[in-house]
Design an enzyme around this catalytic site. Structure first.
Site, short mmCIF file in Angstrom:
data_model
loop_
_atom_site.label_atom_id
_atom_site.label_comp_id
_atom_site.label_asym_id
_atom_site.label_seq_id
_atom_site.Cartn_x
_atom_site.Cartn_y
_atom_site.Cartn_z
N GLU A 62 -39.44 70.61 53.87
CA GLU A 62 -38.42 71.59 54.20
C GLU A 62 -38.70 72.34 55.50
OE1 GLU A 62 -38.15 70.14 50.36
OE2 GLU A 62 -39.83 71.41 50.96
N CYS A 87 -49.55 72.44 53.92
CA CYS A 87 -50.75 71.73 53.48
C CYS A 87 -50.35 70.59 52.55
CB CYS A 87 -51.69 72.69 52.75
SG CYS A 87 -53.19 71.88 52.15
N ILE A 88 -50.70 69.39 52.97
CA ILE A 88 -50.42 68.19 52.19
C ILE A 88 -51.77 67.56 51.84
CG2 ILE A 88 -49.22 65.98 52.12
CD1 ILE A 88 -47.62 67.09 54.64
N ILE A 89 -52.04 67.45 50.55
CA ILE A 89 -53.32 66.89 50.10
C ILE A 89 -53.06 65.53 49.45
CG2 ILE A 89 -55.31 67.22 48.58
CD1 ILE A 89 -54.86 70.27 48.95
N GLU A 92 -52.62 60.28 44.38
CA GLU A 92 -52.84 58.89 43.99
C GLU A 92 -51.65 57.98 44.33
OE1 GLU A 92 -53.94 58.84 39.89
OE2 GLU A 92 -55.60 60.21 40.21
N THR A 93 -50.60 58.54 44.90
CA THR A 93 -49.42 57.74 45.18
C THR A 93 -49.09 57.76 46.67
OG1 THR A 93 -47.83 59.54 44.94
CG2 THR A 93 -48.49 58.38 42.91
N HIS A 95 -46.68 59.08 47.99
CA HIS A 95 -45.97 60.31 48.33
C HIS A 95 -46.65 61.07 49.47
CE1 HIS A 95 -43.08 63.48 47.60
NE2 HIS A 95 -44.06 64.37 47.50
N ASN A 120 -47.80 72.58 65.34
CA ASN A 120 -47.77 71.97 64.02
C ASN A 120 -49.12 72.15 63.33
OD1 ASN A 120 -47.56 70.41 61.74
ND2 ASN A 120 -46.71 68.63 62.77
N ARG A 134 -60.52 73.94 56.81
CA ARG A 134 -59.70 73.96 58.02
C ARG A 134 -58.72 75.13 58.09
NH1 ARG A 134 -61.52 69.27 56.82
NH2 ARG A 134 -61.82 67.60 58.33
#
Length: 157
Positions: A62, A87-89, A92-93, A95, A120, A134
């Site tokens: 978004e 934050c994108i961690i 297992e997929t 996604h 960014n 980080r």
């Protein structure tokens, strides 16, 4: 042609800049730390509270839409720069790849479409410890990138 080297030896002065921040709520502990470090660094460079607009969105996907909405605001003046925080961690997929790739591409597209610098700082990490390691530095870095790029574009205009 004048070539700027603002960030290497010069103290960045953001006192005349208007900055917009879009923060994703997903992984909120991390994004709150990113935002705190970012805002503290903006203030250290002279950007006052009344010149910072900080909005929240559900997640990284978004962020670009909210950035585009901010980029369209020109009354009373346009934003000098925008900052994307998220934050994108990895899970297992697939996604993770989808969200990381699409949010990154969207952020870049907004910057190019609206000719506004966007820092960014949507972290993409393998695990939570990497994100925690980080969060502060990347928040500060985002503020510095936003101010430096806004000043650079101003000098090139």
């Amino acid at each position: 042609m004048f070539v700027s080297n603002l960030g290497s030896t010069t103290t960045l002065d953001g006192s005349a800049l208007k900055i917009g921040i879009v923060q994703a709520r997903f992984n909120e502990d991390i994004t709150n730390a990113l935002a705190a470090a970012c805002i503290a660094e903006l203030k250290a460079m002279g950007v006052s509270d009344d010149r910072i607009t900080h909005v929240h969105v559900p997640g990284a996907l978004e962020v670009p839409l909210a950035l585009a909405a901010l980029a369209q605001i020109e009354d009373p003046e346009p934003f000098s720069a925008l900052i994307a925080l998220g934050c994108i961690i990895r899970g297992e997929t697939y996604h993770f790849e989808l969200v990381a790739n699409e949010s990154g591409a969207g952020v870049t597209r907004v910057g190019m479409d609206y000719h506004v610098p966007i820092a960014n700082a949507i972290l993409t990490t393998e695990d939570m410890p990497q994100a925690v390691a980080r969060q502060t530095d990347k928040g500060r870095d985002a503020a510095r990138v936003a101010v430096e790029m806004a000043l650079l574009l101003e000098s090139l205009a």
